[in-house]
Design a protein around this motif. Structure first.
Motif, short mmCIF file in Angstrom:
data_model
loop_
_atom_site.label_atom_id
_atom_site.label_comp_id
_atom_site.label_asym_id
_atom_site.label_seq_id
_atom_site.Cartn_x
_atom_site.Cartn_y
_atom_site.Cartn_z
N UNK A 77 -7.65 -12.19 48.92
CA UNK A 77 -7.46 -12.91 50.42
C UNK A 77 -8.16 -14.30 50.17
N UNK A 78 -9.74 -13.83 50.22
CA UNK A 78 -10.78 -14.68 50.02
C UNK A 78 -10.94 -15.62 48.09
N UNK A 79 -10.39 -14.33 47.49
CA UNK A 79 -10.69 -15.38 46.49
C UNK A 79 -9.16 -14.70 44.90
N UNK A 80 -9.06 -14.76 45.27
CA UNK A 80 -7.48 -14.85 44.35
C UNK A 80 -7.50 -13.83 43.64
N UNK A 81 -6.98 -14.35 42.22
CA UNK A 81 -7.54 -13.37 40.98
C UNK A 81 -8.51 -13.50 40.49
N UNK A 82 -9.54 -13.93 41.48
CA UNK A 82 -10.96 -13.60 40.68
C UNK A 82 -11.73 -12.25 41.43
N UNK A 83 -11.00 -11.80 42.31
CA UNK A 83 -11.12 -10.74 42.95
C UNK A 83 -11.09 -9.06 42.54
N UNK A 84 -10.76 -9.33 41.16
CA UNK A 84 -10.66 -8.59 40.06
C UNK A 84 -12.91 -8.44 39.54
N UNK A 85 -13.09 -9.49 39.40
CA UNK A 85 -14.82 -9.35 39.17
C UNK A 85 -15.26 -9.38 40.16
N UNK A 86 -14.97 -8.85 41.73
CA UNK A 86 -15.81 -8.23 42.94
C UNK A 86 -15.12 -6.85 42.92
N UNK A 87 -14.41 -6.11 41.55
CA UNK A 87 -14.00 -4.57 41.89
C UNK A 87 -15.43 -3.83 40.58
N UNK A 88 -15.50 -5.25 40.18
CA UNK A 88 -16.25 -3.87 38.94
C UNK A 88 -17.47 -3.83 39.09
N UNK A 89 -18.05 -2.78 38.42
CA UNK A 89 -19.53 -2.28 38.84
C UNK A 89 -20.30 -3.14 38.89
N UNK A 90 -20.59 -3.87 38.11
CA UNK A 90 -21.53 -5.77 38.09
C UNK A 90 -21.89 -5.95 39.16
N UNK A 91 -20.75 -6.27 40.19
CA UNK A 91 -20.30 -7.06 41.44
C UNK A 91 -21.16 -6.22 43.15
N UNK A 92 -22.49 -5.88 42.31
CA UNK A 92 -24.10 -6.40 43.18
C UNK A 92 -25.58 -7.00 43.43
N UNK A 93 -25.92 -7.18 43.67
CA UNK A 93 -26.83 -8.98 43.96
C UNK A 93 -27.86 -8.13 42.96
N UNK A 94 -27.57 -7.46 41.08
CA UNK A 94 -28.57 -6.89 40.11
C UNK A 94 -29.15 -8.20 39.82
N UNK A 95 -30.00 -8.54 38.54
CA UNK A 95 -30.57 -9.20 37.84
C UNK A 95 -30.36 -9.15 36.81
N UNK A 96 -31.12 -9.78 35.44
CA UNK A 96 -31.02 -9.43 34.29
C UNK A 96 -32.06 -9.99 33.74
N UNK A 97 -32.90 -9.53 32.88
CA UNK A 97 -34.13 -10.21 32.73
C UNK A 97 -34.44 -10.49 31.25
N UNK A 98 -34.81 -11.44 31.29
CA UNK A 98 -35.12 -11.97 29.45
C UNK A 98 -36.12 -12.75 29.28
N UNK A 99 -36.26 -12.69 28.39
CA UNK A 99 -38.12 -13.09 27.69
C UNK A 99 -38.46 -13.11 27.01
N UNK A 100 -39.15 -14.04 26.09
CA UNK A 100 -40.07 -14.39 25.48
C UNK A 100 -41.70 -14.22 25.11
N UNK A 101 -42.07 -15.06 24.10
CA UNK A 101 -44.15 -15.03 24.27
C UNK A 101 -44.43 -16.08 25.66
N UNK A 102 -43.45 -17.06 25.82
CA UNK A 102 -44.06 -18.45 26.59
C UNK A 102 -42.95 -18.40 27.74
N UNK A 103 -41.98 -17.58 28.20
CA UNK A 103 -40.70 -17.95 29.06
C UNK A 103 -40.40 -16.15 29.09
N UNK A 104 -40.57 -16.01 30.84
CA UNK A 104 -39.70 -15.33 31.63
C UNK A 104 -38.03 -15.67 32.73
N UNK A 105 -36.92 -15.08 32.76
CA UNK A 105 -36.14 -15.96 33.41
C UNK A 105 -35.71 -14.25 34.00
#
Length: 629
Positions: A77-105
């Motif tokens: 009802x809220x997201x239509x076809x994109x409700x599929x994405x909200x049913x996946x295990x990744x549907x939570x407020x996590x972050x992914x960290x990537x970094x090199x010698x000068x930058x952390x994201x």
């Protein structure tokens, strides 16, 4: 009857009753206020529950099938076809960290955008603070795509969950995030972090032509509230602005001074430039149009010390063949000319080095020379040597300027005689004055031209020192940061236009300017005789002796100490050069001899002088005819 009087006990009784009544009223009011607050809080919680994305059934695990079905229905009802994405295990407020010698994201699952950008090798405010420069943190930035679906929903990617996947490509870290409408239907963000401050970024869709309305472009909106990173918030804010490239290499920017907004076509990059750090979005496929806004957040520099400006950029992303495909780059790093220029993407225009000849002087002379000097000596010493070199190169100009002033000073008595002789005939006076200049071989413009030649150098240096990143947090003598002010006294109060501290280099520069102007003002006033109807320059120059040092003292108190150091050394050297020229090179008796020799020689006027002579004669003839009438 005996009249009743109030005794002390009665008064105390009444007072106790009043206190008791007031306490009951206050207690009742406080309870009511608490009830209202609790009710308001509950309403907010209820509202949040209605708008919050329900937890994924895959995460919940223990819910019944009926409950899972209800949640999926709510998601649809809220997201239509994109409700599929909200049913996946990744549907939570996590972050992914990537970094090199000068930058952390850190990239958030919800929204798929960079939620933290940390520059590992740079510190905030002062060297040794141990607080790293973070361009993005605590929700000060957002990156959102807004689009319309086939079933007329308006969706925002910042509200939906992406599925992350990290891989390696050689030494590069690749993070792919997908917002899914099905197993093979998705909107994808792809981040590729290499070994520097620039990372690849792409946006593409696959199989969404039946889900998204592709007849209209997707709206991209990027926002950033720029954190303050330097000692002086007002000085940092002065060099914080939006810069952009458009229409095949043209560059534009928004005002640093206040709120501003602009539109541009065929935009290829947008830079949210802070004084010494920048966040830049570049694209291989130009944005057809772009809207930029800048809001000044420093209304009162004594209070507004967390942020400098708020930036917004809005651009449409066009579909091609029913799909979206944009290859872009993100840059999070120093506003350093050398680093930005090496990318060969016209990013050096982000730096405020000046336009035209001013920018050329900085790019091709000052930056290479100073970079060479600072490569093998301390930065403070490099500034002094650099200043000496600049003044030596400009010394011939200084010499010509002084010789011209000396010649005009020698001619001053004769010019005064002409002024007195022809005071009733201004045209004739002008003619005779020009003849005197020509016969003596003196040009009144000769003193002005050398001064004009120094203006490009002066302005280029004024742009160079505040923009040169290498001066940041480099110390010299009592200055702990040559890119900021050199406070020797911190005041317990704030002085308008001056600040709450006393910087020493501006004081020294002001003293040097005062003595330099004392040395030169007398010669200039003697060389330039007052003209009829014009103000007496000698009086103006006497006032400027005091005004110029005062302006230096006030306005440079918050400027880079490296710039004040340059002006201090520059004026000391100029005083020395002028002293040598005046007392050991240019003598008045020699000037007299030169002028006398020039007068004895026949002079041939050049074409310009002939034209001026003809014009004056014609004007004089017209004036005579008018007088006859």
């Amino acid at each position: 009857m005996e009249e009743k009087k109030l005794d002390v006990k009665t008064i105390i009784g009444f007072a106790l009753i009043m206190v008791l009544l007031l306490w009951m009223i206050y207690n009742q009011s406080a309870n009511k206020e608490q009830e209202l607050k609790a009710k308001a809080k509950q309403e907010q919680l209820d509202k949040a529950k209605k708008t919050q994305i329900p937890e994924s059934p895959a995460v919940a695990g223990k819910d019944s099938t009926a409950t899972d079905s209800l949640k999926v229905a709510q998601l649809k009802n809220s997201f239509g076809a994109f409700a599929y994405s909200a049913t996946l295990p990744s549907a939570k407020n996590d972050v992914t960290e990537i970094s090199n010698d000068v930058l952390l994201l850190r990239i958030a699952n919800k929204g798929g955008y960079i939620s933290e950008a940390n520059l590992k090798n740079f510190e905030q405010f002062a060297k040794g603070s141990n607080e790293r420069v973070e361009l993005i943190k605590n929700n000060n930035a957002s990156f959102n795509l807004q689009f319309k679906t086939k079933d007329n929903r308006i969706l925002n990617t910042k509200d939906m969950y992406f599925e992350p996947a990290v891989t390696k490509e050689g030494n590069n870290t690749v993070l792919t995030l997908r917002l899914k409408a099905g197993e093979n239907q998705f909107l994808e963000y792809r981040y590729v972090l290499k070994q520097d401050f620039m990372l690849d970024f792409s946006i593409r869709t696959q199989g969404l032509s039946q889900v998204i309305d592709t007849s209209n472009p997707i709206d991209l909106e990027w926002q950033l509230k720029a954190y303050r990173n330097e000692k002086s918030v007002s000085y940092e804010n002065r060099y914080t602005k939006v810069v952009y490239e458009y229409e095949d290499g043209k560059d534009g920017d928004l005002s640093e001074g206040g709120n501003d907004g602009e539109k541009a076509d065929e935009v290829t990059y947008v830079a949210f430039k802070q004084h010494f750090f920048s966040s830049i979005l570049l694209t291989d496929t130009s944005f057809k149009t772009a809207d930029f806004t800048s809001e000044n957040l420093v209304k009162d520099e004594k209070v507004d010390t967390l942020f400098t400006k708020k930036f917004t950029a809005k651009m449409p992303l066009a579909f091609k063949g029913g799909e979206l495909n944009y290859n872009m780059n993100w840059y999070y790093g120093p506003s350093d000319y050398k680093i930005l220029n090496d990318y060969d993407r016209n990013l050096d225009e982000v730096m405020p080095l000046g336009w035209g000849i001013f920018g050329w002087i900085n790019r091709f002379i000052f930056i290479p020379v100073f970079t060479f000097l600072s490569s093998f000596m301390p930065y403070g010493i490099a500034i002094i040597i650099f200043t000496i070199l600049v003044r030596l190169v400009m010394s011939p100009v200084t010499y010509k300027s002084y010789v011209s002033q000396a010649k005009m000073k020698v001619l001053r008595p004769e010019i005064n005689e002409l002024n007195e002789k022809y005071k009733k005939d201004p045209m004739k006076k002008q003619q005779e004055t020009m003849k005197l200049y020509n016969s003596a071989g003196v040009s009144p413009m000769a003193g002005c031209l050398p001064a004009l030649m120094q203006i490009p150098v002066f302005y280029a240096l004024f742009q160079f020192f505040p923009s040169f990143f290498d001066l940041r947090q480099k110390d010299f003598l009592w200055a702990t940061d040559l890119s900021s002010y050199d406070a020797v006294i911190n005041l317990p109060f704030y002085v308008p236009f001056y600040g709450n501290h006393v910087s020493l280099f501006p004081i020294l520069a002001s003293v040097a300017i005062f003595f330099y102007m004392r040395m030169t003002t007398g010669d200039q006033s003697m060389a330039a005789p007052p003209q009829e109807g014009m103000p007496d320059m000698s009086k103006i120059m006497k006032v400027m002796i005091y005004i110029s040092p005062l302006m230096m003292l006030i306005f440079f108190n918050n400027y880079a100490s490296g710039l004040s150091l340059y002006y201090f050394i520059s004026n000391l050297i100029t005083i020395g050069i002028m002293y040598v020229i005046k007392n050991h090179i240019v003598k008045e008796d020699k000037i007299h001899a030169i002028i006398a020799s020039n007068k004895s020689k026949p002079k041939k006027q050049n074409r310009f002088q002939q034209k001026m002579q003809e014009m004056m004669e014609q004007a004089q003839e017209q004036q005579k005819n008018q007088n006859k009438k």
